[in-house]
Enzyme design. Structure first.
Site, short mmCIF file in Angstrom:
data_model
loop_
_atom_site.label_atom_id
_atom_site.label_comp_id
_atom_site.label_asym_id
_atom_site.label_seq_id
_atom_site.Cartn_x
_atom_site.Cartn_y
_atom_site.Cartn_z
N TRP A 1 0.87 -1.17 0.00
CA TRP A 1 0.00 0.00 0.00
C TRP A 1 0.91 1.23 0.00
CZ3 TRP A 1 -2.19 2.54 4.91
CH2 TRP A 1 -3.25 3.41 4.60
N LYS B 1 -13.35 -1.50 5.96
CA LYS B 1 -13.83 -2.45 4.94
C LYS B 1 -14.83 -3.44 5.51
CE LYS B 1 -10.85 -0.40 2.48
NZ LYS B 1 -9.48 -0.33 2.81
N ASP C 1 -0.40 -5.23 9.69
CA ASP C 1 -1.45 -4.32 9.26
C ASP C 1 -2.63 -5.17 8.83
OD1 ASP C 1 -2.99 -2.24 8.39
OD2 ASP C 1 -1.73 -1.72 6.67
N1 PMP Z 1 -3.67 -0.73 5.31
C1 PMP Z 1 -3.94 -1.22 4.11
C2 PMP Z 1 -3.10 -2.32 3.57
C3 PMP Z 1 -5.02 -0.72 3.37
O1 PMP Z 1 -5.29 -1.25 2.18
C4 PMP Z 1 -5.80 0.30 3.92
C5 PMP Z 1 -6.97 0.86 3.16
N2 PMP Z 1 -6.74 1.20 1.85
C6 PMP Z 1 -5.46 0.79 5.19
C7 PMP Z 1 -4.40 0.23 5.86
C8 PMP Z 1 -6.16 1.87 5.95
O2 PMP Z 1 -7.40 2.27 5.60
P1 PMP Z 1 -8.28 3.09 6.62
O3 PMP Z 1 -7.43 4.18 7.17
O4 PMP Z 1 -9.39 3.61 5.76
O5 PMP Z 1 -8.74 2.14 7.66
#
Ligand code: PMP
Length: 405
Positions: A136, A253, A217
């Site tokens: 990411w 998600k 993560d």
């Molecule tokens: N880590 C990963 C690997 C992700 O794909 C995402 C969302 N795109 C996130 C963290 C964090 O997303 P959010 O801050 O919306 O929870």
């Protein structure tokens, strides 16, 4: 007038730029495969029925107020979130060795974890973290922001469109002892390629040999397989083996709470006293960063996770999302291989997990998808499976077929 003359113009975020281009396109059959959020079969955002129910309960609660939460967040959210990821049989939870704080979704958890590492981790040499190649994109920015230099480790093998397991293991072995490695707990973004359980076991062996730190993560628990427990397997396995670790958790998600920014950061300490010290310092950092986290989304998730009936309904809603995506993988694979006889092997579409799939398309082919077919996707060949539905499936498959011929 001179004050900001030296500020250079930053390039726009590539995903948000792609979405803007999709929105302004007037082509009727346009498709957005860059989207990082769930869409139902009518290409609409989906408010989970369980979230609607919990929101109603909250809004009808006469005792609801808008006071500040504690600095580390809503306690009943934090404890339920920790149990969700670590499991009800977690030894660390039983021994009170988990320091949990509510964060600004997964991004905030990554940031707070990174900041804590930058402040307190005993780096063996320069401040560095190993990130999968690719990862990411925000991971790079998040660690650089706190003065930790990202270093790539081998992960994706373009030849097999799968995991470069040997490359990953040798990166673990050749890194200095006590190196932090960021691991995607499940549904690796952007590739959709995860290690198997047997591979995770071998990865954990090397973590222990080399005393590496696992920075997990976890942005897609439940969303990947449809099963919250299955998607937490790697995290729980590492905890069980006592690999030094933390977990970043997002409810964007799996609960469709993208804009509510609900997340948590969990540190596993060596004993209760060490864990309390960690929590006290996380609290100090959080205070200067955001004072205290937002309440609404955490209240929704606390209700859902702490009520048996709501929890069961959430699991059902998660299955609805995950199974639609898995179904689209099967159908896309079927049309490509059985109907269109598209050249090449497409089994990776079935093997890959979660929201994203690396198609194996190169930059020119990906650009052709956008320019010729009005199918918006990133230049690395990644498609979001949630942008595919029963109405556009054939158009997407035919366009992929044309792009690779
Ligand atoms: N880590 C990963 C690997 C992700 O794909 C995402 C969302 N795109 C996130 C963290 C964090 O997303 P959010 O801050 O919306 O929870």
């Amino acid at each position: 007038a001179e004050t900001w003359q030296s500020v250079p113009l930053a390039p726009p975020d590539s995903i948000f730029k792609l979405t803007a281009a999709y929105k302004s396109d007037t082509f009727p059959q346009k498709v957005n495969l860059g989207v990082g959020a769930y869409r139902d079969d009518s290409n609409k955002p989906w408010v989970l029925p369980v979230v609607k129910k919990a929101t109603n309960i909250l809004l009808n609660d006469p005792a609801l107020d808008h006071e500040y939460l504690p600095i580390t967040g809503l306690p009943e959210f934090n404890s339920a979130a920790a149990k969700l990821i670590l499991g009800k049989d977690s030894v660390a939870l039983r021994e009170q060795r988990v320091a949990s704080s509510q964060t600004i979704s997964g991004t905030g958890a990554n940031h707070l974890g990174a900041l804590f590492l930058s402040r307190f981790y005993t780096f063996n040499g320069p401040k560095q973290i190993y990130l999968s190649n690719p990862t990411w994109a925000n991971h790079h920015a998040i660690f650089k922001n706190v003065g930790i230099e990202p270093v790539d480790y081998a992960y994706f093998d373009p030849k097999t469109v799968g995991l470069d397991f040997d490359g990953f293991i040798s990166a673990l072995k050749s890194a200095p002892e006590r190196s932090p490695f960021l691991l995607h707990a499940c549904a690796h973004n952007p590739t959709g390629v995860d290690p198997t359980e047997e591979q995770w076991e071998k990865i954990a062996d090397v973590f222990l040999q080399k005393k590496h730190f696992a920075f997990f993560d976890c942005a897609y628990q439940g969303f990947a397989s449809g099963d919250l427990d299955r998607d937490a397997w790697a995290v729980r396995y590492f905890e069980g083996r006592n690999v030094p670790m933390l977990v970043c958790q997002s409810f964007a998600k799996n609960a469709g709470l993208y804009g509510e920014r609900v997340g948590a950061l969990h540190f596993i300490g060596v004993d209760k006293a060490a864990t309390e010290r960690i929590k006290s310092q996380v609290s100090v950092l959080q205070r200067s960063e955001i004072s205290n986290p937002p309440s609404h989304g955490a209240r929704i998730m606390a209700l859902i996770m702490n009520d048996e009936a709501l929890f069961e309904q959430w699991k059902e809603d998660i299955r609805t999302m995950a199974h639609r995506i898995i179904d689209m993988r099967k159908k896309l694979h079927h049309v490509l291989t059985q109907e269109l006889h598209t050249p090449g092997n497409w089994d990776h579409i079935l093997r890959q997990i979660g929201m994203f799939s690396f198609t194996g398309l190169n930059a020119a082919q990906s650009a052709a998808m956008v320019e010729k077919a009005h199918i918006y996707m990133t230049g690395n060949g990644r498609i979001s499976m949630t942008g595919i539905n029963s109405k556009n499936l054939h158009y997407v498959a035919e366009s992929l077929d044309k792009a690779v011929k």
